[in-house]
Design a protein around this motif. Sequence first.
Motif, PDB file in Angstrom:
ATOM      1  N   THR A  96       0.445  -1.161  -0.287  1.00  0.00           N
ATOM      2  CA  THR A  96       0.653  -0.015   0.267  1.00  0.00           C
ATOM      3  C   THR A  96       0.464   1.155   0.196  1.00  0.00           C
ATOM      4  O   THR A  96       1.627   1.767   0.779  1.00  0.00           O
ATOM      5  N   ILE A  97       0.568   2.141  -1.192  1.00  0.00           N
ATOM      6  CA  ILE A  97       1.803   3.406  -1.047  1.00  0.00           C
ATOM      7  C   ILE A  97       0.740   4.380  -1.245  1.00  0.00           C
ATOM      8  O   ILE A  97      -0.485   4.526  -2.145  1.00  0.00           O
ATOM      9  N   PHE A  98       0.514   5.788  -0.331  1.00  0.00           N
ATOM     10  CA  PHE A  98      -0.102   6.593  -0.544  1.00  0.00           C
ATOM     11  C   PHE A  98      -1.713   6.205   0.275  1.00  0.00           C
ATOM     12  O   PHE A  98      -2.551   7.210  -0.529  1.00  0.00           O
ATOM     13  N   GLY A  99      -1.803   5.251   0.577  1.00  0.00           N
ATOM     14  CA  GLY A  99      -2.666   4.722   0.522  1.00  0.00           C
ATOM     15  C   GLY A  99      -4.019   3.932   0.184  1.00  0.00           C
ATOM     16  O   GLY A  99      -5.478   3.452   0.196  1.00  0.00           O
ATOM     17  N   ILE A 100      -3.498   3.788  -1.794  1.00  0.00           N
ATOM     18  CA  ILE A 100      -3.702   2.855  -2.087  1.00  0.00           C
ATOM     19  C   ILE A 100      -3.321   1.788  -2.883  1.00  0.00           C
ATOM     20  O   ILE A 100      -2.168   1.808  -2.253  1.00  0.00           O
ATOM     21  N   GLY A 101      -3.786   1.498  -3.593  1.00  0.00           N
ATOM     22  CA  GLY A 101      -2.770  -0.338  -4.007  1.00  0.00           C
ATOM     23  C   GLY A 101      -1.647  -0.036  -4.374  1.00  0.00           C
ATOM     24  O   GLY A 101      -1.692   1.725  -5.621  1.00  0.00           O
ATOM     25  N   GLY A 102      -0.507  -0.480  -3.868  1.00  0.00           N
ATOM     26  CA  GLY A 102       0.368  -0.292  -4.435  1.00  0.00           C
ATOM     27  C   GLY A 102       0.816  -0.527  -5.550  1.00  0.00           C
ATOM     28  O   GLY A 102       1.768  -0.221  -7.085  1.00  0.00           O
ATOM     29  N   THR A 103       0.283  -1.799  -6.816  1.00  0.00           N
ATOM     30  CA  THR A 103       0.163  -1.913  -8.017  1.00  0.00           C
ATOM     31  C   THR A 103      -0.469  -1.006  -8.627  1.00  0.00           C
ATOM     32  O   THR A 103       0.527  -0.761  -9.790  1.00  0.00           O
ATOM     33  N   PHE A 104      -1.304  -0.364  -8.330  1.00  0.00           N
ATOM     34  CA  PHE A 104      -2.024   0.645  -9.241  1.00  0.00           C
ATOM     35  C   PHE A 104      -0.164   2.183  -8.719  1.00  0.00           C
ATOM     36  O   PHE A 104      -0.143   2.114 -10.609  1.00  0.00           O
ATOM     37  N   VAL A 105       0.219   2.594  -8.031  1.00  0.00           N
ATOM     38  CA  VAL A 105       0.804   3.398  -7.792  1.00  0.00           C
ATOM     39  C   VAL A 105       2.107   3.267  -8.586  1.00  0.00           C
ATOM     40  O   VAL A 105       2.431   4.313  -9.890  1.00  0.00           O
ATOM     41  N   VAL A 106       2.723   1.365  -8.768  1.00  0.00           N
ATOM     42  CA  VAL A 106       3.372   1.452  -9.485  1.00  0.00           C
ATOM     43  C   VAL A 106       3.162   1.643 -11.134  1.00  0.00           C
ATOM     44  O   VAL A 106       3.776   2.225 -11.786  1.00  0.00           O
ATOM     45  N   GLY A 107       2.173   0.962 -11.749  1.00  0.00           N
ATOM     46  CA  GLY A 107       1.720   0.980 -13.005  1.00  0.00           C
ATOM     47  C   GLY A 107       1.769   2.194 -13.731  1.00  0.00           C
ATOM     48  O   GLY A 107       2.303   2.613 -14.579  1.00  0.00           O
ATOM     49  N   VAL A 108       0.498   2.718 -13.225  1.00  0.00           N
ATOM     50  CA  VAL A 108       0.523   4.197 -13.358  1.00  0.00           C
ATOM     51  C   VAL A 108       1.386   4.980 -13.400  1.00  0.00           C
ATOM     52  O   VAL A 108       2.104   5.957 -14.368  1.00  0.00           O
ATOM     53  N   GLY A 109       2.109   4.779 -11.654  1.00  0.00           N
ATOM     54  CA  GLY A 109       3.364   5.888 -11.578  1.00  0.00           C
ATOM     55  C   GLY A 109       4.717   5.813 -12.391  1.00  0.00           C
ATOM     56  O   GLY A 109       5.313   7.008 -13.765  1.00  0.00           O
ATOM     57  N   ALA A 110       5.004   4.519 -13.275  1.00  0.00           N
ATOM     58  CA  ALA A 110       5.770   4.434 -14.336  1.00  0.00           C
ATOM     59  C   ALA A 110       5.528   5.258 -15.595  1.00  0.00           C
ATOM     60  O   ALA A 110       6.251   5.607 -16.715  1.00  0.00           O
ATOM     61  N   LEU A 111       4.324   4.756 -15.847  1.00  0.00           N
ATOM     62  CA  LEU A 111       3.944   5.578 -17.171  1.00  0.00           C
ATOM     63  C   LEU A 111       3.605   7.100 -16.756  1.00  0.00           C
ATOM     64  O   LEU A 111       4.593   8.347 -17.851  1.00  0.00           O
ATOM     65  N   ALA A 112       3.897   7.625 -16.075  1.00  0.00           N
ATOM     66  CA  ALA A 112       3.550   8.814 -15.083  1.00  0.00           C
ATOM     67  C   ALA A 112       4.988   9.460 -15.019  1.00  0.00           C
ATOM     68  O   ALA A 112       5.241  10.930 -15.767  1.00  0.00           O
ATOM     69  N   ILE A 113       6.056   9.208 -15.037  1.00  0.00           N
ATOM     70  CA  ILE A 113       7.664   9.225 -14.845  1.00  0.00           C
ATOM     71  C   ILE A 113       7.901   9.880 -16.438  1.00  0.00           C
ATOM     72  O   ILE A 113       8.687  10.634 -16.243  1.00  0.00           O
ATOM     73  N   GLY A 114       6.992   8.779 -17.736  1.00  0.00           N
ATOM     74  CA  GLY A 114       7.712   9.287 -18.425  1.00  0.00           C
ATOM     75  C   GLY A 114       7.092  10.274 -19.672  1.00  0.00           C
ATOM     76  O   GLY A 114       7.658  11.285 -19.667  1.00  0.00           O
ATOM     77  N   ALA A 115       5.895  10.754 -18.576  1.00  0.00           N
ATOM     78  CA  ALA A 115       5.796  11.814 -18.875  1.00  0.00           C
ATOM     79  C   ALA A 115       6.173  13.108 -18.861  1.00  0.00           C
ATOM     80  O   ALA A 115       6.721  14.114 -19.328  1.00  0.00           O
ATOM     81  N   VAL A 116       6.941  12.950 -17.232  1.00  0.00           N
ATOM     82  CA  VAL A 116       8.155  14.269 -16.686  1.00  0.00           C
ATOM     83  C   VAL A 116       8.763  14.278 -17.581  1.00  0.00           C
ATOM     84  O   VAL A 116       9.217  14.978 -18.297  1.00  0.00           O
ATOM     85  N   LEU A 117       9.656  12.932 -18.059  1.00  0.00           N
ATOM     86  CA  LEU A 117      10.860  12.824 -18.737  1.00  0.00           C
ATOM     87  C   LEU A 117      10.398  13.517 -19.611  1.00  0.00           C
ATOM     88  O   LEU A 117      11.929  14.105 -20.249  1.00  0.00           O
ATOM     89  N   MET A 118       9.514  13.242 -20.132  1.00  0.00           N
ATOM     90  CA  MET A 118       9.484  13.735 -21.885  1.00  0.00           C
ATOM     91  C   MET A 118       9.500  15.555 -21.858  1.00  0.00           C
ATOM     92  O   MET A 118       9.973  15.640 -22.857  1.00  0.00           O
ATOM     93  N   VAL A 119       8.834  15.843 -21.125  1.00  0.00           N
ATOM     94  CA  VAL A 119       8.349  17.389 -20.625  1.00  0.00           C
ATOM     95  C   VAL A 119      10.151  18.095 -20.846  1.00  0.00           C
ATOM     96  O   VAL A 119       9.527  19.314 -21.097  1.00  0.00           O
ATOM     97  N   VAL A 120      10.333  17.459 -19.374  1.00  0.00           N
ATOM     98  CA  VAL A 120      12.022  17.703 -19.369  1.00  0.00           C
ATOM     99  C   VAL A 120      12.751  17.641 -20.279  1.00  0.00           C
ATOM    100  O   VAL A 120      13.792  19.047 -20.304  1.00  0.00           O
ATOM    101  N   TRP A 121      12.974  16.698 -21.630  1.00  0.00           N
ATOM    102  CA  TRP A 121      13.608  16.442 -22.155  1.00  0.00           C
ATOM    103  C   TRP A 121      13.370  17.326 -23.554  1.00  0.00           C
ATOM    104  O   TRP A 121      14.413  17.876 -24.348  1.00  0.00           O
ATOM    105  N   SER A 122      11.848  17.857 -23.281  1.00  0.00           N
ATOM    106  CA  SER A 122      11.709  18.698 -24.454  1.00  0.00           C
ATOM    107  C   SER A 122      12.421  20.308 -24.463  1.00  0.00           C
ATOM    108  O   SER A 122      12.184  20.795 -25.629  1.00  0.00           O
ATOM    109  N   PHE A 123      13.003  20.932 -22.962  1.00  0.00           N
ATOM    110  CA  PHE A 123      13.396  21.881 -23.099  1.00  0.00           C
ATOM    111  C   PHE A 123      15.217  21.040 -23.865  1.00  0.00           C
ATOM    112  O   PHE A 123      15.974  23.244 -23.966  1.00  0.00           O
ATOM    113  N   PHE A 124      15.504  20.745 -24.166  1.00  0.00           N
ATOM    114  CA  PHE A 124      16.589  20.611 -24.427  1.00  0.00           C
ATOM    115  C   PHE A 124      16.931  21.140 -25.833  1.00  0.00           C
ATOM    116  O   PHE A 124      16.401  20.914 -26.512  1.00  0.00           O
TER     117      PHE A 124
END
Length: 512
Positions: A448-476
């Motif tokens: 359990t992470i942040f009071g919700i299922g760890g599977t959700f956090v890890v699965g959706v979070g991994a995709l969300a990290i990609g969105a963040v990295l994409m935005v960061v890279w776009s400034f280069f």
Amino acid sequence: MSTDTAPATGGKGLAVGTLGLAGSVVIGLASTAPVYSLVATLGWVVMAVGGQAPIAFIIAFIPMLFIAAAYQELNREVPDCGTTFTWAAKAFGPRVGWMGGWGVAVAGMVVLANLAQIGGIYFWLILGQEELAENTAVVTATGVVFIALMCWVSYRGLEIGERLQVVLLGLQYLALVLFVIYVIYRISTGQAPAEEHFSWQWFNPFAFEDYSGFIEAVLLALFIYWGWDTCLALNEETKDPKRIPGQAAIISTTILLVTYVGVTVAAMAYAGVGDEGIGLGNEANAEDVFLALKDVVMGPMAIVLVIAVMVSAVSSTQTTILPTARGTLSMATYRALPKRFKTVHPQFNTPSFSTLMMGVVASVYYVGMTFVSENILADSIASLGLAIAFYYGITGFACVWYFRSSLTSSTRNLFLRGIFPLIGAVLLTYAFVQSAIDMWDVDYGYSTIFGIGGTFVVGVGALAIGAVLMVVWSFFAEAKPYFAGESLNRDTPVLVPDEPETYPRSVDGGLS
């Protein structure tokens, strides 16, 4: 390939004409790790849907087949090793393409950790060292060694990897055939404990009793089929890049359907679906059904099945590295990643830096998750279906949109480029959304992470990290041509040179 003659190379520097149809099919099958996939999934599917496991595998095959059709059609038009990344960028623009490529990378990284762990455990079991097989540090170290060895094979060239996979896949299918033969023998001699050895009800799509269980089973089955698209990622190194990879994808998925349904029926016919003893519905056996069945079914030959599980995991470790390394190579070629990722070895004609980076990242992730929290590692593996459904779904939608102007030109195009990919994409999108909702529940996984299922956090979070990295890279500055729709758009040639002087610009920035 002779050692004294340099292979022909394509625009990205990869060795062209290396794989034929048979080699592509072998790699497509090996990437799914048939024996390991059954070990890791069959028990959980039976727990979710009971005796409907065979029809669950058949239903899950439908979106896989439809998405394979999308891969085939897109590959005919755009045989680029970036696959989902390239196709989605051409259809929907740079940001959707980047996220599609990220989905492929996430799925590869997570599954490598799991494959390495299974390979490590079974390596020591084969040697009869059960205590070492239960030692976390020893298993993890062994798994990292396997990742390193398979990275070396991938680094050295595709041809040596193909030859290795022929042998390893042959061992896997030998074990599965022997298992089925032994089951038939046990049943015919009255030695099978199952009360019901066969029922047509197992194939009744209307007999599912629990809707959530049905969705869970389908998502699990998506994982068991996943991997056939590796042969598409090797399209630039295939003898007929526009035709053979797509054919190999269709052939691979069909063979997998027969394999999974056949072995599932055999296991159910012998052990039944009960929740006690060796029943496939027993949670104690869910993580490895073959471990529970091998001795009672195969007797002295049980060691063959144990070896096959290890071989399957190690084999898939190598074939999982292949598409991810080529995906990041393609992304770097079009400026979607730092140029270092497009480095190709001058002698072996492989994406050297991308291959090594894949091994390093997967090893760090595996070691980190193992010692920080094995529960989170388990949840990341359980969430793998989200990443698979994510990028397969994007591919299906990309096919429909990319070919939208030609859908009505023939019946063939309407179905193979429109209706089938759209149905596959919609089904996978629904599976993604419904599974994410289910994974939100704290009881779904092991943490359990942040009071919700760890599977959700890890699965959706991994995709969300990609969105963040994409935005960061776009400034280069290096990334500007890609995100401006200049280095990759609908009109960009498939095999662009390594250092193109100019980029053909699409009038609508790649959204056409």
